[in-house]
Design a protein around this motif. Structure first.
Motif, PDB file in Angstrom:
ATOM      1  N   SER A  79       4.928  -1.471 -11.917  1.00 26.90           N
ATOM      2  CA  SER A  79       5.191  -1.697 -10.494  1.00 26.90           C
ATOM      3  C   SER A  79       4.049  -1.197  -9.633  1.00 26.90           C
ATOM      4  N   LEU A  80       3.448  -0.075 -10.024  1.00 27.95           N
ATOM      5  CA  LEU A  80       2.305   0.450  -9.276  1.00 27.95           C
ATOM      6  C   LEU A  80       1.142  -0.539  -9.300  1.00 27.95           C
ATOM      7  N   LEU A  81       0.821  -1.059 -10.477  1.00 25.29           N
ATOM      8  CA  LEU A  81      -0.304  -1.984 -10.585  1.00 25.29           C
ATOM      9  C   LEU A  81      -0.031  -3.263  -9.791  1.00 25.29           C
ATOM     10  N   MET A  82       1.217  -3.722  -9.805  1.00 26.85           N
ATOM     11  CA  MET A  82       1.569  -4.896  -9.015  1.00 26.85           C
ATOM     12  C   MET A  82       1.405  -4.610  -7.524  1.00 26.85           C
ATOM     13  N   ALA A  83       1.835  -3.426  -7.083  1.00 25.85           N
ATOM     14  CA  ALA A  83       1.705  -3.064  -5.672  1.00 25.85           C
ATOM     15  C   ALA A  83       0.234  -2.960  -5.281  1.00 25.85           C
ATOM     16  N   GLN A  84      -0.581  -2.356  -6.142  1.00 26.17           N
ATOM     17  CA  GLN A  84      -2.007  -2.237  -5.837  1.00 26.17           C
ATOM     18  C   GLN A  84      -2.664  -3.609  -5.781  1.00 26.17           C
ATOM     19  N   TYR A  85      -2.269  -4.511  -6.661  1.00 22.50           N
ATOM     20  CA  TYR A  85      -2.798  -5.873  -6.600  1.00 22.50           C
ATOM     21  C   TYR A  85      -2.410  -6.510  -5.263  1.00 22.50           C
ATOM     22  N   GLY A  86      -1.134  -6.355  -4.884  1.00 27.52           N
ATOM     23  CA  GLY A  86      -0.678  -6.920  -3.620  1.00 27.52           C
ATOM     24  C   GLY A  86      -1.401  -6.338  -2.422  1.00 27.52           C
ATOM     25  N   ALA A  87      -1.814  -5.068  -2.525  1.00 25.13           N
ATOM     26  CA  ALA A  87      -2.545  -4.411  -1.442  1.00 25.13           C
ATOM     27  C   ALA A  87      -4.051  -4.653  -1.540  1.00 25.13           C
ATOM     28  N   LYS A  88      -4.474  -5.463  -2.497  1.00 25.86           N
ATOM     29  CA  LYS A  88      -5.883  -5.787  -2.749  1.00 25.86           C
ATOM     30  C   LYS A  88      -6.698  -4.544  -3.090  1.00 25.86           C
ATOM     31  N   GLN A  89      -6.025  -3.577  -3.728  1.00 26.45           N
ATOM     32  CA  GLN A  89      -6.706  -2.372  -4.203  1.00 26.45           C
ATOM     33  C   GLN A  89      -7.142  -2.615  -5.653  1.00 26.45           C
TER      34      GLN A  89
ATOM     35  N   LEU B 167      -1.854  -6.564 -18.760  1.00 26.27           N
ATOM     36  CA  LEU B 167      -2.081  -7.830 -18.058  1.00 26.27           C
ATOM     37  C   LEU B 167      -2.319  -7.599 -16.564  1.00 26.27           C
ATOM     38  N   ASN B 168      -1.508  -6.742 -15.959  1.00 24.03           N
ATOM     39  CA  ASN B 168      -1.679  -6.476 -14.530  1.00 24.03           C
ATOM     40  C   ASN B 168      -3.012  -5.801 -14.253  1.00 24.03           C
ATOM     41  N   GLY B 169      -3.377  -4.835 -15.099  1.00 26.07           N
ATOM     42  CA  GLY B 169      -4.643  -4.134 -14.910  1.00 26.07           C
ATOM     43  C   GLY B 169      -5.830  -5.051 -15.073  1.00 26.07           C
ATOM     44  N   LEU B 170      -5.793  -5.911 -16.097  1.00 27.15           N
ATOM     45  CA  LEU B 170      -6.899  -6.841 -16.313  1.00 27.15           C
ATOM     46  C   LEU B 170      -6.954  -7.874 -15.189  1.00 27.15           C
ATOM     47  N   SER B 171      -5.804  -8.289 -14.671  1.00 28.14           N
ATOM     48  CA  SER B 171      -5.791  -9.203 -13.530  1.00 28.14           C
ATOM     49  C   SER B 171      -6.482  -8.560 -12.332  1.00 28.14           C
ATOM     50  N   CYS B 172      -6.234  -7.273 -12.110  1.00 33.74           N
ATOM     51  CA  CYS B 172      -6.924  -6.565 -11.024  1.00 33.74           C
ATOM     52  C   CYS B 172      -8.428  -6.535 -11.272  1.00 33.74           C
ATOM     53  N   ALA B 173      -8.825  -6.241 -12.513  1.00 34.64           N
ATOM     54  CA  ALA B 173     -10.260  -6.197 -12.826  1.00 34.64           C
ATOM     55  C   ALA B 173     -10.912  -7.548 -12.581  1.00 34.64           C
ATOM     56  N   LEU B 174     -10.207  -8.623 -12.898  1.00 35.58           N
ATOM     57  CA  LEU B 174     -10.754  -9.960 -12.684  1.00 35.58           C
ATOM     58  C   LEU B 174     -10.854 -10.314 -11.208  1.00 35.58           C
ATOM     59  N   ALA B 175     -10.077  -9.632 -10.364  1.00 36.71           N
ATOM     60  CA  ALA B 175     -10.082  -9.912  -8.923  1.00 36.71           C
ATOM     61  C   ALA B 175     -11.121  -9.083  -8.174  1.00 36.71           C
ATOM     62  N   ILE B 176     -11.770  -8.129  -8.850  1.00 37.50           N
ATOM     63  CA  ILE B 176     -12.799  -7.323  -8.193  1.00 37.50           C
ATOM     64  C   ILE B 176     -13.949  -8.237  -7.781  1.00 37.50           C
ATOM     65  N   PRO B 177     -14.415  -8.148  -6.546  1.00 34.91           N
ATOM     66  CA  PRO B 177     -15.483  -9.041  -6.083  1.00 34.91           C
ATOM     67  C   PRO B 177     -16.718  -8.968  -6.980  1.00 34.91           C
ATOM     68  N   GLU B 178     -17.314 -10.118  -7.190  1.00 37.48           N
ATOM     69  CA  GLU B 178     -18.513 -10.200  -8.015  1.00 37.48           C
ATOM     70  C   GLU B 178     -19.611  -9.328  -7.430  1.00 37.48           C
ATOM     71  N   GLY B 179     -20.299  -8.610  -8.290  1.00 36.50           N
ATOM     72  CA  GLY B 179     -21.377  -7.735  -7.844  1.00 36.50           C
ATOM     73  C   GLY B 179     -20.959  -6.289  -7.712  1.00 36.50           C
ATOM     74  N   SER B 180     -19.665  -5.996  -7.742  1.00 35.74           N
ATOM     75  CA  SER B 180     -19.209  -4.606  -7.679  1.00 35.74           C
ATOM     76  C   SER B 180     -19.639  -3.885  -8.960  1.00 35.74           C
ATOM     77  N   PRO B 181     -20.194  -2.690  -8.847  1.00 34.26           N
ATOM     78  CA  PRO B 181     -20.757  -2.028 -10.030  1.00 34.26           C
ATOM     79  C   PRO B 181     -19.724  -1.687 -11.099  1.00 34.26           C
TER      80      PRO B 181
ATOM     81  N   ALA C  74       0.826  -1.203   0.000  1.00 31.28           N
ATOM     82  CA  ALA C  74       0.000   0.000   0.000  1.00 31.28           C
ATOM     83  C   ALA C  74       0.863   1.257   0.000  1.00 31.28           C
ATOM     84  N   GLU C  75       1.903   1.265   0.844  1.00 28.50           N
ATOM     85  CA  GLU C  75       2.819   2.412   0.876  1.00 28.50           C
ATOM     86  C   GLU C  75       3.583   2.529  -0.438  1.00 28.50           C
TER      87      GLU C  75
END
Length: 459
Positions: free
Chosen positions: A201-211, A237-251, A175-176
């Protein structure tokens, strides 16, 4: 290409043993020895002492025999003679994370995605930079520069913020790290040469922080500013991986996923970006998963057909069996998505023949045989994998064995196998055992022990 999803999708199809816990896994173990950089194999203490004595940073390649991107880097990138001029720049260390002897390193520097490259300050044993995934030779050279700059100090502006973000990510503070890297992108000029790397690196860090939502949103906003390059492909790839990790039902989920799917398709389209075949394959992988999330079975199969055709072509051009095996796990996934597991079987059978010490081909064959209804062949392949596999990967092979036993209607055998796996997990170093995998084994065992799973049991 770094695949944030592959660790989850593929880890269940392969695994590790106690008896061979420190034996070479395959010809891949010798890949660095044939390259231009003098890698020290699996000896952190020696490498650290050498780096202190020479007054240079320590470069660490953490890899695993089951990791297709690791094998791609070793077969196609670290063998490039253009790297020879960097030989004296660092002390070089390679660590096979399947080996129990490397658990101490993993306790100090946890590995979440494979491969991960560390640049470590030997004076303080501090990770100056942690980068997960693949890189071209020019990208590695940029990482070398960034690591040296952090080691020497003196950076200012966006460069200093990038170095701070790298260090925070190396310290397991995603997160930091994301905050520092966001500031670096905001402060940097539009033509900053490290914009693409900083965004990765930012997208990887945000994924690691579950953002996951901010990560996908940042990818959509920033990717148009990145030149058509491997940085762009990795960012997509990193951005789409984050999108795929968004909880189901999120608008926001569907819109972000669809926007990044479009960018992934654009990256795969002409003009071709200079990247390894494994990097391109990673994009196909997330596109398949995106179609699955939309419950678009036909669309997933269409992408999988393109993916498998591409992989078969690349495998046919591979210069040797080790390089060809880079594509095995993805050929398996594509064939399984097509519900044609038999299509990948000949390739895996050839890999087992060519790489007789490697546990991966028989482990993967066991799954493909099971899905094809060849249960005796599946059990025999699983036996061969168990005889070769190392360390914590044994858990996945045992899990696969239980699946075969269930298919053979041998519930008692499957229960015994899963109990063996859980007992074995307790003997392993904690840093090398995934809590998620143990939880999965426990859940599978509980399901088999429930009354509903036992034929003739009372309700």
């Amino acid at each position: 290409m770094r695949s944030l999803l592959a660790c989850l999708f593929l880890s269940g199809s392969i695994a590790c043993t106690a008896t061979n816990a420190n034996a070479p896994a395959s010809a891949s173990a010798e890949a660095h020895a044939e390259g231009p950089l003098p890698f020290i194999p699996d000896d952190y203490a020696r490498a650290l002492a050498d780096a202190k004595a020479k007054g240079v940073p320590l470069f660490v390649d953490t890899w695993a025999p089951w990791c297709h991107t690791c094998r791609s880097m070793r077969a196609y990138v670290f063998t490039d003679k253009a790297l020879a001029k960097h030989a004296d720049r660092f002390v070089w260390l390679e660590l096979n994370t399947d080996l129990t002897q490397n658990a101490t390193f993993q306790e100090k520097y946890p590995v979440e995605f494979w491969p991960t490259f560390f640049i470590i300050d030997p004076r303080e044993e501090k990770a100056l930079l942690r980068f997960a995934g693949s890189a071209t030779v020019p990208q590695l050279e940029r990482l070398f520069e960034d690591g040296e700059r952090a080691y020497q100090g003196g950076a200012t502006g966006a460069e200093a913020l990038l170095a701070r973000g790298d260090a925070l990510y190396g310290e397991r503070k995603p997160a930091e790290a994301a905050e520092a890297l966001s500031l670096a992108l905001a402060e940097a000029p539009a033509d900053w040469s490290r914009r693409g790397r900083a965004l990765e690196s930012l997208l990887m860090a945000q994924y690691g922080a579950k953002q996951y939502v901010p990560c996908a949103q940042k990818a959509v906003a920033e990717l148009p500013k990145v030149p058509r390059s491997l940085n762009l492909a990795n960012g997509v790839l990193n951005g789409l991986s984050c999108a795929l990790a968004i909880p189901e039902g999120s608008p926001e989920a569907a819109d972000l996923r669809h926007a990044l799917e479009a960018k992934a398709r654009d990256v795969l389209a002409p003009p071709a970006i200079d990247m390894e075949a494994d990097d391109r394959s990673g994009l196909y992988e997330v596109l398949v998963e995106a179609r699955k999330q939309d419950k678009d079975t036909a669309g997933a199969k269409q992408v999988a057909q393109e993916w498998l055709t591409f992989l078969e072509g690349e495998a046919a051009k591979a210069p040797n069996p080790e390089a060809r095996s880079v594509f095995d796990s993805h050929r398996m996934l594509a064939a399984m998505t097509l519900e044609q597991p038999q299509r990948a079987i000949p390739a895996l059978e050839q890999s087992e023949k060519d790489l007789p010490q490697d546990y991966n081909p028989p482990a993967r064959l066991a799954t493909l045989y099971r899905l094809s209804g060849r249960l005796d062949d599946a059990l025999a392949a699983n036996d061969r994998a168990l005889a070769r596999v190392q360390g914590a990967r044994r858990l996945s092979v045992l899990s696969g064995r239980a699946d075969i036993q269930v298919a053979r209607k041998d519930t008692a055998g499957a229960v015994k196998t899963l109990e063996e796996a859980l007992t074995f997990a307790k003997t392993l170093p904690a840093a090398q055992v995934s809590p998620r995998q143990v939880e999965s084994l426990e859940k599978k065992l509980a399901g088999l022990k429930s009354p509903a799973a036992v034929p003739g049991a009372a309700p």
